[in-house]
Design an enzyme around this catalytic site. Structure first.
Site, PDB file in Angstrom:
ATOM      1  N   SER A 186       0.848  -1.195   0.000  1.00 56.06           N
ATOM      2  CA  SER A 186       0.000   0.000   0.000  1.00 56.06           C
ATOM      3  C   SER A 186       0.887   1.249   0.000  1.00 56.06           C
ATOM      4  O   SER A 186       1.726   1.397  -0.890  1.00 56.06           O
ATOM      5  CB  SER A 186      -0.967  -0.034   1.180  1.00 56.06           C
ATOM      6  OG  SER A 186      -2.000   0.926   1.023  1.00 56.06           O
ATOM      7  N   GLU A 314      -8.729  -5.344  -4.727  1.00 51.52           N
ATOM      8  CA  GLU A 314      -8.297  -4.259  -3.843  1.00 51.52           C
ATOM      9  C   GLU A 314      -9.487  -3.380  -3.438  1.00 51.52           C
ATOM     10  O   GLU A 314      -9.559  -2.850  -2.333  1.00 51.52           O
ATOM     11  CB  GLU A 314      -7.272  -3.371  -4.554  1.00 51.52           C
ATOM     12  CG  GLU A 314      -6.042  -4.059  -5.080  1.00 51.52           C
ATOM     13  CD  GLU A 314      -4.915  -4.118  -4.072  1.00 51.52           C
ATOM     14  OE1 GLU A 314      -5.119  -3.726  -2.910  1.00 51.52           O
ATOM     15  OE2 GLU A 314      -3.812  -4.565  -4.455  1.00 51.52           O
ATOM     16  N   HIS A 426      -7.520  -5.766  -0.548  1.00 56.91           N
ATOM     17  CA  HIS A 426      -6.327  -4.992  -0.211  1.00 56.91           C
ATOM     18  C   HIS A 426      -5.764  -5.469   1.133  1.00 56.91           C
ATOM     19  O   HIS A 426      -6.499  -5.588   2.110  1.00 56.91           O
ATOM     20  CB  HIS A 426      -6.715  -3.516  -0.123  1.00 56.91           C
ATOM     21  CG  HIS A 426      -5.591  -2.567   0.055  1.00 56.91           C
ATOM     22  ND1 HIS A 426      -4.599  -2.399  -0.881  1.00 56.91           N
ATOM     23  CD2 HIS A 426      -5.297  -1.702   1.069  1.00 56.91           C
ATOM     24  CE1 HIS A 426      -3.759  -1.475  -0.473  1.00 56.91           C
ATOM     25  NE2 HIS A 426      -4.145  -1.043   0.715  1.00 56.91           N
TER      26      HIS A 426
END
Length: 527
Positions: A186, A314, A426
């Site tokens: 991330s 995600e 995610h």
């Protein structure tokens, strides 16, 4: 085995003995200062080298996390600590080093072992390093007055300081300073990519892994001119950067964050975030002084072997966490990088085109997977896909791309959001690289969870050791060779219950988005 003691430049540290995933012992050293506490006059400024200490420092527990807010405020300003996990101390042959940069959108997160337990990766005879860096306003405030020493990107400069600490000290933990792989997820993945672009990081690492984030992602960018808005909220009656800085360095950290959070916009692609990485004014002390896209396209970056990739869904995170379970306004759909005036005819036409492509006149709430695909593509994949293409075209090192689609009971984020549609959310891949607070105590050998862990740590550590995630002949665990991008083929590895080589991830969607950008650029040029 006795508790281990290691000497670093600043003094001696005592660690502890821990047990890895395979039941073998390793050494843990936690909470070692890698920079001077950034307090008082050092608040907002670039980190300074740590001070020496007398005696033996207790390095058996996690150090302070950096001050941040999730549901509540946690952590401390005194948080620049580094952790080292190793199988041996002063071994005859030095081991490859893995340097983790945690995620959290540049506003939250830490290296705490409750989230990043080393028990999986340490089985592969590597040295693992984790650390904390400053977040939010403390890590990313910037001032125009260059004489004040707050040009921005202090949190990124913390990363450089930690990498320098590794260069000076990692040999004493059996780590090889000439074989360092930076990796992160991330905002940690975006940071990995930013370090590849930063002159300040030259020579500090040799390979890179960017998971679910890159320097071109629209959320990986901060505003330059927020300090005067912050001063207004705090009632600081001055337009002088010097006066404002003096006041900001005096107020409590909680008051500072309460005020800075009033500037924080939701996690939209349509808005630039108030505190995050910026392009600084050029100087010898700049972390980044040119636009990332210009550096990438011109080939002026650190050309190292790279793994880059994303999770298949995600967008579950964006939908559940950021839009709170509803399809919100158009600013969650159109990235600001399209550079259209919100509400203009062209902007509205672009919104309609995107909705048509993903929803085809269906009610998106009737098939949430359409929303997940949209948010996967516009928040994450598009910019990572284009970054990988540019890097492959301008570099001379292999670029390995992946799509993580494995879906088991270890997909903790997806379970947290109570999502039943197939795919990986995610952050879900982290549960196969690190033991965390949601990891089951017993993982059945030969189960999809067990195989997933063994496969991921083998791919990642093979790359760390050899610059190639599948260097050897195929076996039951690594059943195919992972091919890097080629000049005419965008190869990628689908990491699911099996490993499958494919080409052109989300080909139609990537074509749609890149064509949309081209069309809006042409239309603007005609105005």
């Amino acid at each position: 085995m006795d508790d281990p003691v290691v000497t670093v430049r600043e003094g001696k540290v005592r660690g502890k003995i821990s047990t890895d995933f395979d039941g073998n012992h390793f050494y843990s050293f936690q909470g070692i200062p890698y920079a001077k506490p950034p307090l008082g006059d050092l608040r907002f400024k670039a980190p300074e080298p740590p001070e020496k200490w007398n005696g033996i420092l207790d390095a058996t527990e996690n150090g302070n996390e950096c001050y941040a807010k999730s549901n509540i405020y946690t952590g401390s300003e005194d948080c620049l600590f580094i952790n080292v996990f190793t199988k041996k101390i002063q071994a005859k042959f030095l081991k490859p080093v893995m340097f983790l940069i945690h995620g959290g959108g540049f506003i939250s997160g830490s290296s705490h072992s409750i989230m990043f337990g080393p028990e999986y990766l340490i089985t592969q005879d590597v040295v693992l390093v984790t650390f904390n860096y400053r977040l939010g306003v403390l890590g990313f405030l910037c001032l125009d007055d260059s004489t004040l020493g707050v040009p921005g990107n202090a949190g990124l400069k913390d990363m450089v300081m930690a990498l320098n600490w590794v260069q000076y000290n990692i040999k004493n933990f059996s780590g090889d300073p000439n074989n360092v792989t930076i990796f992160g997820q991330s905002s940690g993945g975006a940071s990995v990519h930013l370090l590849m672009l930063s002159p300040m990081a030259k020579g500090l690492f040799h390979k890179a892994i960017a998971q679910s984030g890159c320097a071109l992602n629209v959320w990986a960018r901060g505003k330059k001119h927020t300090v005067h808005l912050l001063a207004d909220i705090l009632g600081i009656d001055s337009t002088s950067d010097k006066v404002i800085l003096e006041q900001l360095q005096k107020i409590s950290v909680k008051e500072l964050y309460n005020s800075s959070n009033k500037l924080a916009d939701p996690f939209y692609v349509g808005k630039v975030r108030p505190f995050g990485p910026i392009v600084e004014k050029k100087s010898a002390k700049s972390f980044l002084s040119e636009e990332p896209i210009d550096l990438i396209k011109s080939g002026r970056y650190h050309k190292v072997p790279l793994i880059m990739g994303y999770c298949s869904r995600e967008g579950i995170f964006v939908y559940a966490m950021c839009t709170k379970g509803t399809l919100l306004n158009d600013e969650t759909i159109v990235p600001y990088s399209v550079n259209l005036r919100i509400g203009s005819d062209q902007y509205n036409s672009t919104v309609n085109s995107i909705k048509k492509f993903y929803f085809n006149d269906r009610n998106p709430l009737e098939n949430k997977d359409d929303i997940y695909r949209l948010y996967t593509d516009n928040f994450f994949l598009l910019d990572m896909y284009n970054s990988a293409r540019y890097l492959s075209e301008t570099g001379n090192s292999p670029i390995y791309f992946y799509k993580f689609s494995l879906d088991t009971t270890l997909n903790s984020m997806k379970r947290f959001y109570s999502v039943t549609e197939p795919g990986a959310c995610h952050s879900d891949e982290l549960s196969y690289l690190f033991k965390n607070g949601l990891t089951p105590e017993d993982i059945e050998p030969k189960s999809p969870e067990y195989v997933g862990i063994k496969r991921m740590i083998k791919l990642w550590t093979n790359f760390v050791k050899y610059g190639n995630p599948t260097p050897n002949e195929q076996n039951n665990l690594l059943s195919t060779s992972w091919k890097p991008l080629e000049s005419s083929r965008f190869n990628y590895l689908d990491i699911g219950e099996e490993l499958v080589m494919k080409t052109d991830p989300e080909k139609k969607a990537m074509y749609f988005w890149n064509n949309l950008y081209n069309e809006t650029s042409v239309a603007k040029a005609k105005l």
